[in-house]
Design a protein around this motif. Structure first.
Motif, PDB file in Angstrom:
ATOM      1  N   SER A  81     -31.161  27.349   3.798  1.00 62.49           N
ATOM      2  CA  SER A  81     -30.907  26.464   2.658  1.00 62.49           C
ATOM      3  C   SER A  81     -31.758  25.205   2.682  1.00 62.49           C
ATOM      4  CB  SER A  81     -29.428  26.074   2.623  1.00 62.49           C
ATOM      5  OG  SER A  81     -28.645  27.209   2.432  1.00 62.49           O
ATOM      6  N   ALA A  82     -31.748  24.493   3.822  1.00 64.11           N
ATOM      7  CA  ALA A  82     -32.467  23.224   3.880  1.00 64.11           C
ATOM      8  C   ALA A  82     -33.966  23.440   3.626  1.00 64.11           C
ATOM      9  CB  ALA A  82     -32.244  22.561   5.235  1.00 64.11           C
ATOM     10  N   ALA A  83     -34.518  24.498   4.221  1.00 60.52           N
ATOM     11  CA  ALA A  83     -35.945  24.759   4.072  1.00 60.52           C
ATOM     12  C   ALA A  83     -36.277  25.171   2.628  1.00 60.52           C
ATOM     13  CB  ALA A  83     -36.383  25.849   5.053  1.00 60.52           C
ATOM     14  N   ILE A 137     -34.645  24.230  -0.156  1.00 60.16           N
ATOM     15  CA  ILE A 137     -34.574  23.014  -0.976  1.00 60.16           C
ATOM     16  C   ILE A 137     -35.876  22.221  -0.839  1.00 60.16           C
ATOM     17  CG2 ILE A 137     -33.470  20.737  -1.041  1.00 60.16           C
ATOM     18  CD1 ILE A 137     -31.545  22.404  -2.263  1.00 60.16           C
ATOM     19  N   LYS A 138     -36.338  22.082   0.408  1.00 61.29           N
ATOM     20  CA  LYS A 138     -37.549  21.306   0.660  1.00 61.29           C
ATOM     21  C   LYS A 138     -38.755  22.001   0.013  1.00 61.29           C
ATOM     22  CE  LYS A 138     -39.866  18.205   3.354  1.00 61.29           C
ATOM     23  NZ  LYS A 138     -41.013  18.775   3.957  1.00 61.29           N
TER      24      LYS A 138
END
Lengths: 536, 328
Positions: A411-413, A415-416
């Motif tokens: 998820s974090a990657a 979004i980035k």
């Protein structure tokens, strides 16, 4: 309302009956709610902040909407949209510069102090406007909240603000927290963010990290005879398969928010004592969207985008990926929205030949290996269905000669990569429709949004016409004129395809037959559950 | 006894450098992962540019990598593990809350796999090549080949869903207010399935190692000598053959404790056990660098301590092993 019902025949027969017994309590066998009991249900995540006034998201509401109430809640039959909670009535001035709320009398906070208009003013000005993820946009022009008496709060806006927008925003954005708890110290560091104090039917009792949240009955609740349950316990079950097993083993009585995977529903609906419920999420519609990076020369060409739209078999997606628990989409407003939706938009029926022809016309002929061009496809990892659709889309594109490479991220990657770095050509995203296009939909296509803002137009799309329309709609006070503008908006988006809307879906609940009054409003899983009960 | 102290002192000095390397290495590795804690956070909330900037500032993510690493190491020097952004709580508390659960789970699983594995290994190794040897060797290998999460799910379906003998998951009955003995037995009941799932997989390692060691020992001269002396078969098996095969198992115990920590991530998720493994997974998903570093540090200390104990046990079991000489 019934866009999101079941298409599989066997399931339909079984669960339609169940729907009748749960969604319409007047005709079921379970008319008189029983008092008492502990409802245990599955929770798949542990929000780090439980204050719904700061974090207006479904994960937080799922737990804290039982503790902290909003001014109003969505309703199946409220003719002006929401039905009263902490506010009894709301009225917008003709000039759009103020909205007056009459508040409920005799409401007490869980610590015994009375609820007054000062709490509403404090929440709106100190929290919703400066701190809340959605409120920062919707309440940006809120200037003051007048409190002529303890039960009246008048919102004053610096610029005319459509009353329709404020009304539609009430269920999700208007959680009221106690001023006397929050006025000391920094709001973000207040311990009540993790042990909320509210006016709701249940009080926060305890949280054991990694294990459970426990809420207990608020004996001083304003609702007559409510709540029925003594306790609600959210058991943290991080593994989705275990939610289904826990239901079968009767260790929990409810799994909401599709905690049971779609593929298991067929089997679980046949387990005696369990029911599959598809209602109660109409106000929480998620949209399956292909996000497009218009910086890519090929994708900046409307013909290519039209070709991609024609290459996607939406019916197949609904049937195979969502197993029928979804609806095909026509544009940026979901079909089940009662106010804004219009079907009168350009459509793109599944047609591979036409897609190929459009790509040829656009000048991207097939090379000797049959491929026209290659691109990077980033499916959002948050849902099984978004990942599966990514796999499908790759194949659908291959059929028209576009060679897509899937890039998987957590998820974090993701979004980035998509919203900050723009390192994508196509992405699959699940934006949420929140009852009004101005809350979180227009931002998906509007230009001029800074880098890094998630779930917004980060594809470099710029359409002055559409931008002007969005601004105009945001300033239009008359409800029907505003609604018309958003219909126009849907047409323009469907015609120019800044993104491609593929399907719309909501969640599924699985519950034991003993749980009563399930799914009786369009945001049921995130509403206050004052009337939910357990038969013994 | 001085032998043991020298061993401990030497080990500790070496460990501090190892831990420092681990911390710096992991910090850089995590920094290289795309996305930060704020990216992970806004997945579930969304938010505008101003809010995101505010969050980065509050969580100290607007500082440079080097500054943050230096700050972290400086705090670490004062035995402060820092504040978790995912839990908004001191990391020490978050970890201490989960540590006992993981220790109990790992300890029981290790005891199960070591105890049962070596016992079955002795049973199989007592008669290498016999039917029971073949059966046990193949059976344990099959178990070893099974993925942990799958074994866990099968155990759940059989013993918790169908038979309903055991609870499906968790570490104890939720919100039950049990205390004392009834709480302990409640926890024990909850541990049966996860411990079995974790323990049975590693059982094969010990079984096969013990069996192989014994098969080897049978051919040694001292066994022949023992036989010639007319010792009972039981005595030969236990005191001569098995004891000689035991040493590599003890080494394995130390190595495997580290592996067990990793394996518990999956098992803790499947059985909803609130342990360190699941915490580590959440820390990675949430890009909570200080929390993950804290977990890694604690795990590393754990592994170092276990290996130290193993070395001591080794020295005890084998008089040839001394602090002054190199170990095999």
């Amino acid at each position: 309302m019934s866009e999101l019902t079941i298409s599989r025949r066997g399931l339909l027969a079984g669960s339609a009956l169940l729907l009748a017994s749960t969604a319409l309590p007047t005709i079921g066998f379970a008319q008189t709610p029983k008092k008492g009991g502990r409802l245990i249900l599955a929770a798949d995540s542990e929000p780090r902040n439980l204050n719904p006034a700061i974090v207006a998201s479904n994960g937080v509401f799922f737990i804290s909407s039982k503790i902290v109430e909003t001014l109003a809640e969505a309703s199946f039959d409220g003719k002006d949209g929401p039905e009263p909670r902490l506010a009894l009535s709301w009225e917008g001035a003709a000039d759009g510069l103020s909205v007056a709320f009459k508040l409920r009398d005799g409401v007490k906070w869980h610590d015994g102090k009375p609820f007054t208009s000062a709490d509403v003013a404090f929440s709106a000005l100190q929290i919703w406007k400066p701190l809340q993820n959605l409120g920062r946009t919707v309440f940006k022009d809120l200037e003051a909240v007048d409190t002529p008496d303890a039960l009246t709060a008048v919102f004053k806006f610096a610029k005319p603000t459509p009353f329709q927008l404020i009304r539609n925003a009430l269920p999700a954005l208007s959680s009221v927290v106690p001023k006397h708890v929050y006025e000391v110290g920094k709001i973000e560091d207040n311990p009540a963010n993790n042990a909320p104090v509210g006016t709701g039917p249940f009080k926060f009792a305890e949280y054991k990290a990694g294990q459970y949240y426990r809420l207990t009955r608020n004996d001083a609740y304003w609702g007559k005879d409510e709540p029925y349950l003594d306790e609600i316990v959210y058991q943290v079950l991080p593994d989705r398969t275990s939610a289904a097993a826990a239901l079968e083993a009767e260790e929990i009585q409810l799994a909401a928010f599709s905690a049971v995977p779609l593929a298991d529903l067929d089997r679980i609906s046949k387990v005696p004592g369990l029911k599959v419920i598809t209602k109660g999420y109409e106000g929480l519609t998620y949209q399956l969207v292909v996000e497009i990076n218009h910086r890519r020369k090929e994708l900046a060409d409307l013909k290519v985008r039209q070709a991609i739209a024609h290459a996607i078999d939406k019916d197949f997606v609904v049937k195979t990926i969502f197993l029928g628990y979804a609806a095909t989409a026509t544009g940026p407003v979901p079909k089940n929205d009662p106010q804004f939706y219009t079907a009168d938009v350009p459509t793109y029926p599944f047609d591979v030949a036409k897609a190929n022809a459009l790509l040829d016309e656009a000048g991207y002929k097939r090379a000797d290996d049959g491929k026209r061009f290659a691109l990077k496809l980033l499916p959002a990892p948050y849902f099984n269905e978004t990942k599966q659709f990514g796999d499908y889309l790759r194949q659908a594109l291959a059929a028209v000669g576009i060679d897509a490479t899937i890039v998987n991220n957590d998820s974090a990657a993701h979004i980035k990569a998509v919203y900050t770095d723009h390192a994508f050509d196509l992405a699959v995203g699940p934006p949420v429709f929140r009852g009004d296009p101005a809350i979180s939909t227009t931002i998906l296509v509007q230009s001029g949004i800074p880098d890094g803002v998630p779930f917004s137009n980060q594809g470099g799309y710029k359409n002055a016409d559409l931008d002007a329309l969005i601004v105009k709609a945001s300033e239009t006070l008359d409800t029907s004129a505003r609604t018309e503008l958003y219909k126009e908006f849907q047409k323009k988006v469907a015609a120019d395809l800044p993104l491609i809307n593929v399907a719309e879906w909501s969640f599924i609940s699985v519950a034991r037959d003993t749980v009563g009054n399930i799914a009786n409003n369009p945001r049921w899983a995130v509403s206050n559950w004052a009337d939910t009960y357990l038969e013994s | 006894m001085t032998r043991a102290f020298t061993l401990i002192r030497r080990r500790l000095v070496g460990s501090i450098f190892v831990l420092l390397l681990v911390v710096i290495g992991r910090f850089l590795l995590l920094e290289a992962a795309p996305g930060d804690a704020v990216d992970a956070y806004i997945v579930s909330t969304g938010g505008d540019a101003g809010m995101i900037e505010l969050l980065r500032h509050r969580w100290g993510l607007d500082q440079s990598e080097l500054t943050r690493l230096a700050n972290y190491l400086w705090a670490l020097l004062h035995l402060d593990l820092g504040q978790s952004v995912t839990f908004s709580r001191p990391i020490r508390d978050v970890i201490l809350e989960r540590l006992p659960t993981t220790l109990v789970l790992m300890g029981s699983a290790t005891a199960l796999s070591f105890g049962l594995g070596s016992a079955l290994g002795i049973y199989a190794g007592a008669r290498p090549g016999s039917f029971r040897d073949r059966f046990l060797s193949i059976g344990s290998l099959a178990l070893y080949a099974v993925p942990g999460f799958w074994l866990g799910l099968v155990l759940i379906v059989v013993f918790a869903v169908d038979l309903r003998w055991l609870p499906i998951g968790g570490i104890e009955t939720i919100a039950s207010a049990k205390t004392g003995f009834s709480r302990a037995s409640d926890i024990a009941t909850h541990l049966v399935l996860p411990v079995s799932a974790l323990g049975f997989i590693y059982l094969a390692l010990y079984l096969r190692m013990m069996r192989a060691g014994m098969a080897e020992a049978w051919r040694q001269d001292f066994v022949l000598a023992a036989r010639a002396r007319g010792l009972s078969r039981r005595r030969i098996v236990l005191a001569h053959v098995a004891r000689n095969a035991l040493l590599p198992l003890v080494t394995m115990l130390g190595l495997q404790s580290a592996q067990m920590l990793g394996g518990s991530v999956v098992i803790e998720s499947v059985f909803a056990v609130p342990g360190l493994g699941r915490l580590a997974q959440e820390a990675v998903a949430g890009r909570d660098t200080p929390l993950l570093l804290g977990i890694i540090l604690v795990s590393a200390v754990l592994v170092v301590v276990i290996n130290l104990l193993v070395d001591l046990a080794y020295a005890f079991l084998d008089p040839r092993v001394g602090a002054g000489e190199a170990r095999a």
